[in-house]
Write a protein that holds these residues in place. Structure first.
Motif, PDB file in Angstrom:
ATOM      1  N   LYS A 179       0.817  -1.211   0.000  1.00 48.57           N
ATOM      2  CA  LYS A 179       0.000   0.000   0.000  1.00 48.57           C
ATOM      3  C   LYS A 179       0.853   1.264   0.000  1.00 48.57           C
ATOM      4  O   LYS A 179       0.532   2.234  -0.688  1.00 48.57           O
ATOM      5  CB  LYS A 179      -0.917  -0.008   1.222  1.00 48.57           C
ATOM      6  CG  LYS A 179      -1.935   1.123   1.234  1.00 48.57           C
ATOM      7  CD  LYS A 179      -2.680   1.188   2.543  1.00 48.57           C
ATOM      8  CE  LYS A 179      -3.656   0.069   2.659  1.00 48.57           C
ATOM      9  NZ  LYS A 179      -4.533   0.206   3.836  1.00 48.57           N
ATOM     10  N   LYS A 180       1.956   1.254   0.721  1.00 50.59           N
ATOM     11  CA  LYS A 180       2.755   2.472   0.830  1.00 50.59           C
ATOM     12  C   LYS A 180       3.537   2.769  -0.446  1.00 50.59           C
ATOM     13  O   LYS A 180       3.972   3.893  -0.649  1.00 50.59           O
ATOM     14  CB  LYS A 180       3.701   2.388   2.032  1.00 50.59           C
ATOM     15  CG  LYS A 180       4.868   1.461   1.873  1.00 50.59           C
ATOM     16  CD  LYS A 180       5.756   1.512   3.084  1.00 50.59           C
ATOM     17  CE  LYS A 180       6.962   0.610   2.888  1.00 50.59           C
ATOM     18  NZ  LYS A 180       7.857   0.677   4.020  1.00 50.59           N
ATOM     19  N   GLU A 181       3.726   1.773  -1.333  1.00 52.77           N
ATOM     20  CA  GLU A 181       4.467   1.976  -2.578  1.00 52.77           C
ATOM     21  C   GLU A 181       3.579   2.368  -3.750  1.00 52.77           C
ATOM     22  O   GLU A 181       4.084   2.765  -4.794  1.00 52.77           O
ATOM     23  CB  GLU A 181       5.232   0.698  -2.938  1.00 52.77           C
ATOM     24  CG  GLU A 181       6.267   0.286  -1.925  1.00 52.77           C
ATOM     25  CD  GLU A 181       7.433   1.250  -1.847  1.00 52.77           C
ATOM     26  OE1 GLU A 181       7.768   1.862  -2.867  1.00 52.77           O
ATOM     27  OE2 GLU A 181       7.994   1.396  -0.739  1.00 52.77           O
ATOM     28  N   LEU A 182       2.270   2.234  -3.609  1.00 48.46           N
ATOM     29  CA  LEU A 182       1.355   2.455  -4.733  1.00 48.46           C
ATOM     30  C   LEU A 182       0.615   3.783  -4.614  1.00 48.46           C
ATOM     31  O   LEU A 182       0.233   4.183  -3.508  1.00 48.46           O
ATOM     32  CB  LEU A 182       0.337   1.318  -4.801  1.00 48.46           C
ATOM     33  CG  LEU A 182       0.905  -0.073  -5.055  1.00 48.46           C
ATOM     34  CD1 LEU A 182      -0.167  -1.113  -4.862  1.00 48.46           C
ATOM     35  CD2 LEU A 182       1.491  -0.150  -6.453  1.00 48.46           C
ATOM     36  N   PRO A 183       0.364   4.439  -5.753  1.00 49.50           N
ATOM     37  CA  PRO A 183      -0.424   5.667  -5.700  1.00 49.50           C
ATOM     38  C   PRO A 183      -1.904   5.391  -5.409  1.00 49.50           C
ATOM     39  O   PRO A 183      -2.582   6.188  -4.771  1.00 49.50           O
ATOM     40  CB  PRO A 183      -0.242   6.274  -7.091  1.00 49.50           C
ATOM     41  CG  PRO A 183       0.124   5.134  -7.971  1.00 49.50           C
ATOM     42  CD  PRO A 183       0.860   4.167  -7.095  1.00 49.50           C
ATOM     43  N   SER A 184      -2.405   4.238  -5.899  1.00 53.82           N
ATOM     44  CA  SER A 184      -3.791   3.847  -5.679  1.00 53.82           C
ATOM     45  C   SER A 184      -3.818   2.341  -5.452  1.00 53.82           C
ATOM     46  O   SER A 184      -2.995   1.604  -6.003  1.00 53.82           O
ATOM     47  CB  SER A 184      -4.637   4.202  -6.901  1.00 53.82           C
ATOM     48  OG  SER A 184      -5.940   3.693  -6.754  1.00 53.82           O
ATOM     49  N   THR A 185      -4.769   1.869  -4.665  1.00 55.94           N
ATOM     50  CA  THR A 185      -4.797   0.436  -4.328  1.00 55.94           C
ATOM     51  C   THR A 185      -5.683  -0.376  -5.259  1.00 55.94           C
ATOM     52  O   THR A 185      -5.863  -1.571  -5.036  1.00 55.94           O
ATOM     53  CB  THR A 185      -5.287   0.242  -2.881  1.00 55.94           C
ATOM     54  OG1 THR A 185      -6.562   0.846  -2.737  1.00 55.94           O
ATOM     55  CG2 THR A 185      -4.294   0.809  -1.897  1.00 55.94           C
ATOM     56  N   ASN A 186      -6.250   0.235  -6.305  1.00 59.44           N
ATOM     57  CA  ASN A 186      -7.079  -0.542  -7.226  1.00 59.44           C
ATOM     58  C   ASN A 186      -6.796  -0.237  -8.689  1.00 59.44           C
ATOM     59  O   ASN A 186      -7.581  -0.576  -9.548  1.00 59.44           O
ATOM     60  CB  ASN A 186      -8.560  -0.339  -6.917  1.00 59.44           C
ATOM     61  CG  ASN A 186      -8.997   1.084  -7.156  1.00 59.44           C
ATOM     62  OD1 ASN A 186      -8.179   1.979  -7.366  1.00 59.44           O
ATOM     63  ND2 ASN A 186     -10.295   1.309  -7.120  1.00 59.44           N
TER      64      ASN A 186
END
Length: 186
Positions: A117-124
């Motif tokens: 989660k902390k590496e991604l701009p959005s989780t979907n």
């Protein structure tokens, strides 16, 4: 205490005397080595008639293990050793690997995990699907699972997210189909 030290000293002295006698008489040294029996290689090469397989997944890898067929009308099919399930919701992306023997997932990966989660701009988004595919492929490799059945839901199969997930799994060295079961005739 003194007796044990004395007996140790006597043993050392006797060992030195025996070594000196053998070194002084070379003929005795040759006869000593000739009297030792040579090891038999037949014992090492014999095969045990009863073999016990200690690797429970060995038959799966050779495609000889039983596959639960289930009902023909159920979808997805129950005929698998390991099955990959990929799901997307409005907030998160999840991938799970199920074994034929268990209803609980063997491996799982999700954007709910803090490390992803902390590496991604959005989780979907599509990048999240690719990241989940990369991490899931790595976890499958570590667990020793290199082949699994994967059937995407037909109406979501062509989406960019599903395609990027599949590509990430394949790039990670995972084959997304299982070998056909081999039947041994009598």
């Amino acid at each position: 205490m003194a007796l044990s030290l004395t007996s140790r000293g006597v043993r050392l002295l006797l060992g030195q005397i025996q070594r000196c006698v053998v070194a002084a008489n070379p003929a005795r040294r040759v006869t000593q080595s000739a009297t030792e029996p040579e090891p038999s290689t037949a014992e090492n090469e014999s095969v045990n008639p009863t073999f016990r397989n200690r690797n429970p997944r060995n038959l799966e890898r050779m495609a000889l293990a039983m596959k639960d067929r289930g009902w023909k009308t159920t979808w997805p099919s129950r005929e698998f050793y390991h099955r990959l399930v990929f799901s997307r919701t409005q907030k998160h992306v999840t991938a799970q690997v199920f074994s034929w023997a268990s209803r609980e997932p063997v491996l799982s990966c999700s954007t709910k995990e803090w490390a992803l989660k902390k590496e991604l701009p959005s989780t979907n988004c599509v990048a999240a699907c690719q990241a989940v595919g990369d991490v899931m492929a790595q976890r499958c490799k570590q667990a020793g699972i290199t082949r699994m059945a994967y059937r995407a839901v037909p109406w979501t199969y062509r989406s960019d997210a599903v395609q990027s997930f599949r590509a990430a799994m394949k790039d990670g060295g995972i084959t997304l189909n299982e070998p056909r079961r081999k039947y041994i005739g009598n």
